[in-house]
Design an enzyme around this catalytic site. Structure first.
Site, PDB file in Angstrom:
ATOM      1  N   CYS A 286      -2.535   0.674  40.827  1.00  0.00           N
ATOM      2  CA  CYS A 286      -1.121   0.996  40.578  1.00  0.00           C
ATOM      3  C   CYS A 286      -0.394  -0.087  39.780  1.00  0.00           C
ATOM      4  O   CYS A 286       0.700   0.154  39.261  1.00  0.00           O
ATOM      5  CB  CYS A 286      -0.389   1.203  41.895  1.00  0.00           C
ATOM      6  SG  CYS A 286      -1.206   2.358  43.001  1.00  0.00           S
TER       7      CYS A 286
ATOM      8  N   ARG B   9      12.302  18.167  41.556  1.00  0.00           N
ATOM      9  CA  ARG B   9      12.469  19.324  42.439  1.00  0.00           C
ATOM     10  C   ARG B   9      13.954  19.478  42.792  1.00  0.00           C
ATOM     11  O   ARG B   9      14.442  18.886  43.770  1.00  0.00           O
ATOM     12  CB  ARG B   9      11.622  19.157  43.698  1.00  0.00           C
ATOM     13  CG  ARG B   9      10.125  19.319  43.447  1.00  0.00           C
ATOM     14  CD  ARG B   9       9.276  18.842  44.605  1.00  0.00           C
ATOM     15  NE  ARG B   9       9.041  17.409  44.539  1.00  0.00           N
ATOM     16  CZ  ARG B   9       8.220  16.752  45.357  1.00  0.00           C
ATOM     17  NH1 ARG B   9       7.561  17.399  46.288  1.00  0.00           N
ATOM     18  NH2 ARG B   9       8.060  15.442  45.233  1.00  0.00           N
TER      19      ARG B   9
ATOM     20  N   THR C  41      16.623  19.796  46.555  1.00  0.00           N
ATOM     21  CA  THR C  41      15.962  19.251  47.740  1.00  0.00           C
ATOM     22  C   THR C  41      17.011  18.842  48.772  1.00  0.00           C
ATOM     23  O   THR C  41      18.013  18.215  48.450  1.00  0.00           O
ATOM     24  CB  THR C  41      15.097  18.032  47.369  1.00  0.00           C
ATOM     25  OG1 THR C  41      14.101  18.437  46.436  1.00  0.00           O
ATOM     26  CG2 THR C  41      14.418  17.455  48.606  1.00  0.00           C
TER      27      THR C  41
ATOM     28  N   SER D  38       4.916   9.943  46.849  1.00  0.00           N
ATOM     29  CA  SER D  38       4.861  10.140  45.402  1.00  0.00           C
ATOM     30  C   SER D  38       3.843  11.222  45.075  1.00  0.00           C
ATOM     31  O   SER D  38       2.820  11.361  45.738  1.00  0.00           O
ATOM     32  CB  SER D  38       4.475   8.837  44.694  1.00  0.00           C
ATOM     33  OG  SER D  38       3.196   8.395  45.124  1.00  0.00           O
TER      34      SER D  38
ATOM     35  N   HIS E 287       3.879   9.596  40.126  1.00  0.00           N
ATOM     36  CA  HIS E 287       3.295   8.251  40.018  1.00  0.00           C
ATOM     37  C   HIS E 287       1.940   8.301  39.312  1.00  0.00           C
ATOM     38  O   HIS E 287       0.884   8.200  39.944  1.00  0.00           O
ATOM     39  CB  HIS E 287       3.165   7.672  41.432  1.00  0.00           C
ATOM     40  CG  HIS E 287       2.461   6.357  41.535  1.00  0.00           C
ATOM     41  ND1 HIS E 287       2.463   5.395  40.541  1.00  0.00           N
ATOM     42  CD2 HIS E 287       1.716   5.830  42.556  1.00  0.00           C
ATOM     43  CE1 HIS E 287       1.761   4.347  40.942  1.00  0.00           C
ATOM     44  NE2 HIS E 287       1.287   4.590  42.144  1.00  0.00           N
TER      45      HIS E 287
ATOM     46  N   CYS F 130       3.369  -1.602  45.165  1.00  0.00           N
ATOM     47  CA  CYS F 130       2.188  -1.878  45.978  1.00  0.00           C
ATOM     48  C   CYS F 130       0.979  -1.389  45.188  1.00  0.00           C
ATOM     49  O   CYS F 130       1.100  -0.546  44.297  1.00  0.00           O
ATOM     50  CB  CYS F 130       2.279  -1.196  47.341  1.00  0.00           C
ATOM     51  SG  CYS F 130       2.570   0.583  47.300  1.00  0.00           S
TER      52      CYS F 130
ATOM     53  N   GLY G 269      -3.238  -0.290  45.416  1.00  0.00           N
ATOM     54  CA  GLY G 269      -4.367   0.078  46.252  1.00  0.00           C
ATOM     55  C   GLY G 269      -5.301  -1.077  46.542  1.00  0.00           C
ATOM     56  O   GLY G 269      -5.452  -1.981  45.726  1.00  0.00           O
TER      57      GLY G 269
END
Length: 411
Positions: A119, A235, A238, A264, A365, A395, A397
């Site tokens: 990421c 969207r 929401t 995400s 993402h 953050c 992975g």
């Protein structure tokens, strides 16, 4: 080659001194050796497997982005000295990145590399180009972040049993959804709080889309005869009630509080920045949008991957000599509402300053794209606000995090 050396101008020592400036007044000073950003745009983003880019491989997407950039900037591509692409999961990423650049009109003598820090890949690409400029190895480069999660979804990591026997090694290859549930369970982030933070992202992104804010950062690209210029990931309508009714995405893990509405989405897209020295930008009459100051990467317990922005933001602020209050806009990636809520509250940053136009929960993402997209989005917002300092973070992975500091110069 000799002409390129002549264009580098400022000595490496002068550039190094420029990057060592600390504190807000020093960072706002303008020096010849500064690494500046002269162009920063992104493609529209799309939902993976369902959206407008689902059939577009990452090399085709990059080709379109680079081609559109050259057309809009009128840049002589022969001036580029290196291109670094942050991307995670396409096979043979350097081959496809190099091929995309050549097909877009980049000369054969301009090298290309690809980097994968999951990421944080986009931010890593920016850092590689900026660091090379700071070191005096070059003075003009391009950083790209790109991902097609439609064409290249995350492969399941495979490690051998002796490695897997180590608990941290085992944790670092687990699915990201598992880490979200571990953060929610361990740090007591209830489902309602996650949905409340997610609603902020959805609401802000819907408003930004309706008011045309994202048009400032999106460069239209032509793909297979169609022009792609608007995100298809938002969207509208929401509500908190709607979010509360969604089923858990990971019912077998933790408290099962992560849903499709508070995490995400998987997505497709690409973003690009052109970097050079201030001296060269001014000499060549290039518009300076911002300045790269510094960046950092950190490691945390893999099981709680999502909390990494707390350490990364704290570290990068210390490197730059800044307080939290000195930053005008934060772009902190919303991988999951569980980790995002925890990070916001631990950092004690007003939510008004964070992701003012929504984040990845609403926008999606695309892994390799995000680190560059945050810079594109953040600098565009600072231009609207008349603000100065941007901090980006995500953050990453396997239990890592990244953060960067940038200065807006397009008031």
């Amino acid at each position: 080659m000799l002409s390129r050396l002549a264009r580098r101008g400022v000595s490496p020592l002068a550039r190094s001194m420029a990057t060592q400036a600390r504190g807000l007044p020093a960072l706002l000073e303008k020096k010849p050796g500064d690494v500046v950003i002269t162009f920063a745009k992104r493609t529209a983003m799309a939902r993976a497997r369902k959206g407008q880019l689902k059939d577009i491989p990452v090399d085709e997407l990059m080709q379109a982005l680079i081609k559109a950039t050259l057309e809009q900037t009128k840049l002589d591509p022969g001036k580029l000295e290196d291109i670094c692409v942050g991307t995670c999961h396409p096979p043979s990423p350097t081959y496809v990145s190099r091929a995309a650049a050549l097909a877009a009109g980049i000369p054969a003598d301009v090298p290309v590399s690809a980097v994968n820090r999951l990421c944080g890949s986009g931010l890593q690409a920016i850092r590689i180009i900026a660091s090379a400029i700071q070191a005096g190895d070059m003075s003009f480069g391009m950083a790209i972040g790109a991902e097609s999660m439609s064409q290249n979804p995350r492969p399941t990591p495979e490690i051998v049993p002796p490695v897997d026997a180590n608990p941290r090694a085992h944790d670092c290859v687990q699915p990201m959804g598992w880490t979200s549930e571990m953060v929610a369970q361990t740090y007591k982030v209830p489902r309602q709080k996650q949905d409340e933070y997610a609603l902020i992202s959805h609401t802000r992104a819907e408003k930004a889309t309706k008011t045309g804010i994202f048009a400032d950062e999106i460069i239209p690209v032509e793909l297979r005869g169609a022009v792609v210029s608007v995100d298809d990931t938002i969207r509208p309508g929401t509500t908190l009630e709607g979010l509360s009714k969604l089923k858990p995405s990971f019912p077998d893990w933790g408290d099962s509080s992560t849903t499709a509405g508070n995490a995400s989405g998987l997505g497709d897209g690409a973003a690009l920045c052109i970097l050079t020295t201030r001296e060269r930008a001014e000499k060549e009459g290039l518009n300076i949008l911002g300045k790269y100051v510094t960046s950092t990467f950190v490691g945390v317990e893999p099981k709680y991957m999502g909390i990494a922005p707390v350490a990364a933001v704290s570290k990068v602020l210390a490197q730059a000599g800044l307080s939290k209050e000195d930053v005008d806009v934060y772009e902190i990636n919303e991988a999951f509402a569980s980790q995002f809520a925890y990070c916001v509250e631990q950092l004690q940053i007003p939510i008004e300053k964070i992701n003012p136009n929504g984040g990845s929960i609403a926008l999606t993402h695309p892994l390799g794209m995000t680190g560059v997209r945050q810079v594109v989005t953040g600098l565009a917002e600072l231009r609207r606000r008349g603000g100065s300092i941007l901090c980006t973070s995500m953050c990453i992975g396997s239990g890592m995090g990244g953060a960067g500091i940038f200065v807006n110069e397009a008031h």
